[in-house]
Design a protein around this motif. Structure first.
Motif, PDB file in Angstrom:
ATOM      1  N   UNK A  86     -48.108  44.265 -67.339  1.00  0.00           N
ATOM      2  CA  UNK A  86     -47.562  43.147 -68.102  1.00  0.00           C
ATOM      3  C   UNK A  86     -46.307  42.607 -67.432  1.00  0.00           C
ATOM      4  N   UNK A  87     -45.480  43.460 -66.875  1.00  0.00           N
ATOM      5  CA  UNK A  87     -44.270  43.009 -66.188  1.00  0.00           C
ATOM      6  C   UNK A  87     -44.605  42.184 -64.953  1.00  0.00           C
ATOM      7  N   UNK A  88     -45.640  42.596 -64.235  1.00  0.00           N
ATOM      8  CA  UNK A  88     -46.074  41.841 -63.065  1.00  0.00           C
ATOM      9  C   UNK A  88     -46.606  40.470 -63.484  1.00  0.00           C
ATOM     10  N   UNK A  89     -47.328  40.427 -64.588  1.00  0.00           N
ATOM     11  CA  UNK A  89     -47.810  39.150 -65.112  1.00  0.00           C
ATOM     12  C   UNK A  89     -46.652  38.223 -65.467  1.00  0.00           C
ATOM     13  N   UNK A  90     -45.634  38.771 -66.105  1.00  0.00           N
ATOM     14  CA  UNK A  90     -44.473  37.969 -66.480  1.00  0.00           C
ATOM     15  C   UNK A  90     -43.753  37.425 -65.247  1.00  0.00           C
ATOM     16  N   UNK A  91     -43.741  38.211 -64.173  1.00  0.00           N
ATOM     17  CA  UNK A  91     -43.130  37.740 -62.923  1.00  0.00           C
ATOM     18  C   UNK A  91     -43.913  36.568 -62.356  1.00  0.00           C
ATOM     19  N   UNK A  92     -45.238  36.666 -62.379  1.00  0.00           N
ATOM     20  CA  UNK A  92     -46.065  35.565 -61.887  1.00  0.00           C
ATOM     21  C   UNK A  92     -45.808  34.301 -62.697  1.00  0.00           C
ATOM     22  N   UNK A  93     -45.695  34.444 -64.010  1.00  0.00           N
ATOM     23  CA  UNK A  93     -45.401  33.289 -64.858  1.00  0.00           C
ATOM     24  C   UNK A  93     -44.024  32.706 -64.535  1.00  0.00           C
TER      25      UNK A  93
ATOM     26  N   UNK B 261     -42.256  32.722 -61.732  1.00  0.00           N
ATOM     27  CA  UNK B 261     -42.152  32.012 -60.455  1.00  0.00           C
ATOM     28  C   UNK B 261     -43.282  30.993 -60.242  1.00  0.00           C
ATOM     29  N   UNK B 262     -44.149  30.847 -61.205  1.00  0.00           N
ATOM     30  CA  UNK B 262     -45.217  29.857 -61.100  1.00  0.00           C
ATOM     31  C   UNK B 262     -46.351  30.274 -60.199  1.00  0.00           C
ATOM     32  N   UNK B 263     -46.607  31.576 -60.100  1.00  0.00           N
ATOM     33  CA  UNK B 263     -47.663  32.094 -59.235  1.00  0.00           C
ATOM     34  C   UNK B 263     -48.924  32.370 -60.053  1.00  0.00           C
ATOM     35  N   UNK B 264     -50.040  32.446 -59.367  1.00  0.00           N
ATOM     36  CA  UNK B 264     -51.258  32.874 -60.051  1.00  0.00           C
ATOM     37  C   UNK B 264     -51.315  34.391 -60.150  1.00  0.00           C
ATOM     38  N   UNK B 265     -50.637  35.062 -59.218  1.00  0.00           N
ATOM     39  CA  UNK B 265     -50.575  36.515 -59.235  1.00  0.00           C
ATOM     40  C   UNK B 265     -49.369  36.960 -58.424  1.00  0.00           C
ATOM     41  N   UNK B 266     -48.785  38.087 -58.816  1.00  0.00           N
ATOM     42  CA  UNK B 266     -47.640  38.633 -58.089  1.00  0.00           C
ATOM     43  C   UNK B 266     -47.850  40.129 -57.862  1.00  0.00           C
ATOM     44  N   UNK B 267     -47.115  40.652 -56.894  1.00  0.00           N
ATOM     45  CA  UNK B 267     -47.105  42.090 -56.614  1.00  0.00           C
ATOM     46  C   UNK B 267     -45.656  42.561 -56.559  1.00  0.00           C
ATOM     47  N   UNK B 268     -45.358  43.712 -57.169  1.00  0.00           N
ATOM     48  CA  UNK B 268     -44.045  44.347 -57.076  1.00  0.00           C
ATOM     49  C   UNK B 268     -44.037  45.242 -55.832  1.00  0.00           C
TER      50      UNK B 268
ATOM     51  N   UNK C 210     -40.891  41.058 -54.081  1.00  0.00           N
ATOM     52  CA  UNK C 210     -42.146  40.609 -54.674  1.00  0.00           C
ATOM     53  C   UNK C 210     -42.935  39.786 -53.664  1.00  0.00           C
ATOM     54  N   UNK C 211     -44.217  39.704 -53.920  1.00  0.00           N
ATOM     55  CA  UNK C 211     -45.118  38.847 -53.155  1.00  0.00           C
ATOM     56  C   UNK C 211     -45.863  38.001 -54.178  1.00  0.00           C
ATOM     57  N   UNK C 212     -45.862  36.683 -53.970  1.00  0.00           N
ATOM     58  CA  UNK C 212     -46.437  35.765 -54.946  1.00  0.00           C
ATOM     59  C   UNK C 212     -47.595  34.972 -54.336  1.00  0.00           C
ATOM     60  N   UNK C 213     -48.676  34.853 -55.088  1.00  0.00           N
ATOM     61  CA  UNK C 213     -49.834  34.072 -54.670  1.00  0.00           C
ATOM     62  C   UNK C 213     -49.765  32.696 -55.320  1.00  0.00           C
TER      63      UNK C 213
ATOM     64  N   UNK D 220     -35.939  47.538 -61.884  1.00  0.00           N
ATOM     65  CA  UNK D 220     -34.946  46.521 -61.526  1.00  0.00           C
ATOM     66  C   UNK D 220     -35.597  45.167 -61.302  1.00  0.00           C
ATOM     67  N   UNK D 221     -36.829  45.153 -60.796  1.00  0.00           N
ATOM     68  CA  UNK D 221     -37.558  43.894 -60.637  1.00  0.00           C
ATOM     69  C   UNK D 221     -37.858  43.267 -61.999  1.00  0.00           C
ATOM     70  N   UNK D 222     -38.286  44.100 -62.926  1.00  0.00           N
ATOM     71  CA  UNK D 222     -38.585  43.636 -64.276  1.00  0.00           C
ATOM     72  C   UNK D 222     -37.327  43.053 -64.933  1.00  0.00           C
ATOM     73  N   UNK D 223     -36.230  43.762 -64.822  1.00  0.00           N
ATOM     74  CA  UNK D 223     -34.978  43.323 -65.441  1.00  0.00           C
ATOM     75  C   UNK D 223     -34.406  42.087 -64.752  1.00  0.00           C
ATOM     76  N   UNK D 224     -34.490  42.045 -63.419  1.00  0.00           N
ATOM     77  CA  UNK D 224     -33.944  40.897 -62.687  1.00  0.00           C
ATOM     78  C   UNK D 224     -34.710  39.627 -63.022  1.00  0.00           C
TER      79      UNK D 224
END
Length: 546
Positions: A111-118, A120-127, A290-293, A325-329
């Motif tokens: 869920x945290x990875x999904x929130x990161x994608x949202x 930054x406007x990505x379709x998918x992200x990786x921590x 992070x890596x964003x698609x 820290x990625x989730x919090x940042x």
């Protein structure tokens, strides 16, 4: 009663799954920290920071950990670590694969990875827990298997050395395109749409384009226009946005390169894959990234390749501290526009104070930001959180200034060139501006330690001729020779002045006299370091055996 129970009220039901957490009654007394107690009453999946919340819940328990890491989350087991870092850090240092955190069909981690994608406007992200260097290697591995193996990538020549490392691992070939360079200040900017288009025209078999945005000094090219050029040539655009994690979270900042362009010649186009060093200006802990698609057919084609490369590069013992820290940042950026704005205002105040004194110049004032839609624009915007100071205009040597400011004044600049020092005002940061300005102006041009008098500036060298593939030269039989004898030979190493870590010579390129002079010059500077060098002074070089 079993020590493990199904907790519906705490974990909730998501996608038909029920998370499993330890039974509080069976596990012993709770940690008495009020914040931790509050966290225990929340459903991590409903939290704005799901992974961090789940981790805090686990850390708050009085759990006997018969598991790695060796300190077992027990401050009394590692008193020196507890004294140095604090007991809570040890409790939060949880091993991977814990039900209710990152184990299950739909977890707080996911869920945290999904929130990161949202965000930054990505379709998918990786921590990632090994920095954007890991992201660059993943990108190179994915590109290695995108299209035919023998197709090259058109890449910006001032790419970070970690992408070259990825090229070596992947056996990837590249045709390089030069960014514009301010030779006087020793600063590389971006690649213009026209220059990228010309490079792709010369490379009809290219399978991808790779650019950097923003540069170390904050120069930001027109990413939508670059994406439009790449897509018009039938290739995806990969952007190394290591220094742009904060982009898009304040109206004074450029948009995230992941987001689709909406105006100008790049309308409807965005980057297909974006490397992001979240710890740099996103606020997470050092080494987290992070890596964003992106969006569209190219991103869709890259996704399975990136995912496989991620598995190959992923640690099996990822740090929960870095992941949290990625989730919090991410949440801090999303909710911190006012804090970001205050820091941007502080950066502008610092620039204004330096301009007012008149001795030094702000280097970015001369970057020449171009109007939107200009095909020759190498700089479409400048990151306002960066304060680039041309100390050479005041008779001072940048490298020496950076060293002396830290040693004598307790002020640490991000990097230096012969002419400049770079200050970064991170989101939420409030530096003592008066202290910085006064200390900088206290340095005298007649002080031989910092003065440019008698100093010979060495310009950035042009790259030598490419004679071998990067991978072939790296693993070829090699020999170490004196630097003077290496001139005209093929380098077996990637050599990069650090910072910023941009390769000045790559494996497979011919070593030039200008490159040797530049690298030795950097190595001799007070803060100089050459990554990949055989010896610190660059007195010898490794070359392909003849």
């Amino acid at each position: 009663m079993s020590a493990w129970i199904t907790v519906l009220a705490l974990s909730g039901v998501h996608s038909g799954m029920v998370s499993i957490l330890p039974d509080p009654a069976a596990a012993g007394p709770m940690n008495t920290d009020p914040a931790a107690a509050d966290a225990m009453s929340a459903d991590p999946m409903d939290s704005p920071t799901p992974y961090a919340t789940a981790l805090r819940q686990f850390a708050a328990r009085d759990t006997v950990r018969m598991i790695v890491p060796g300190h077992s989350g027990d401050p009394s087991a590692s008193p020196e670590l507890a004294e140095f870092f604090g007991a809570q850090l040890l409790r939060l240092d949880v091993a991977p694969l814990v039900s209710g955190i990152d184990l299950g069909l739909y977890t707080p981690y996911e869920r945290s990875v999904e929130l990161a994608a949202e965000a930054w406007g990505a379709t998918r992200s990786w921590f990632l827990t090994n920095g954007s260097s890991q992201a660059n290697r993943i990108a190179a591995l994915a590109l290695g298997f995108f299209g035919s193996r023998d197709q090259p990538v058109v890449a910006q020549r001032s790419t970070h050395s970690s992408f070259i490392d990825g090229m070596i691992i992947a056996g990837l070939d590249a045709v390089f395109v030069q960014p514009s360079i301010d030779v006087e200040l020793g600063i590389a900017h971006g690649v213009s749409p026209a220059r990228l288009s010309a490079a792709l025209d010369r490379t009809p078999r290219a399978k991808a384009a790779y650019v950097v945005s923003p540069s170390y000094f904050g120069a930001t090219p027109d990413v939508p226009a670059l994406a439009a050029v790449a897509h018009a040539h039938g290739v995806p655009l990969v952007v190394d946005a290591a220094w742009g994690a904060h982009y898009g979270f304040h109206p004074e900042l450029p948009p995230s390169p992941v987001a689709l362009g909406t105006d100008g010649p790049g309308a409807g186009h965005g980057a297909d894959l974006v490397i992001m060093s979240t710890h740099k200006l996103g606020g997470s802990l050092t080494q987290s990234a992070m890596l964003h698609l992106g969006h569209g057919a190219y991103a869709e084609a890259l996704e399975p390749l990136v995912d496989r490369a991620f598995v190959l590069e992923q640690s099996t013992s990822e740090s929960a501290l870095l992941l949290a820290s990625l989730d919090l940042a991410r949440h801090q950026l999303q909710t911190g526009a006012a804090r970001i704005g205050a820091s941007l205002a502080a950066a502008e105040q610092l620039r204004a104070a330096i301009r007012e004194r008149g001795r030094f110049r702000i280097a970015s004032d001369a970057f020449g930001v171009a109007a939107a839609g200009d095909p020759d624009a190498d700089v479409a915007a400048v990151d306002p959180s960066r304060v680039s100071i041309d100390v050479g205009a005041g008779g001072l040597l940048g490298h020496a200034v950076r060293s002396v400011m830290l040693r004598d004044h307790g002020i640490q600049f991000e990097l230096s060139t012969d002419a400049c020092v770079l200050a970064i005002v991170g989101p939420g940061s409030h530096p003592d501006l008066g202290r910085i300005v006064d200390a900088l102006h206290s340095l005298r041009a007649d002080d031989p330690e910092v003065a440019t008098s008698g100093f010979v500036r060495v310009p950035l060298p042009e790259p030598g001729e490419k004679r071998m593939l990067v991978r072939d030269a790296t693993f070829a039989a090699a020999t170490v020779v004196p630097a003077a004898q290496a001139v005209g030979r093929v380098s077996a190493d990637s050599l990069a002045a650090y910072p910023p870590g941009i390769p000045n010579v790559m494996p497979g390129e011919v070593i030039t006299a200008e490159t040797v002079e530049f690298l030795q010059h950097v190595a001799a500077a007070p803060t100089g370091f050459v990554r990949g060098a055989v010896d610190p002074a660059v007195e010898t070089l490794r070359v392909v055996a003849e």
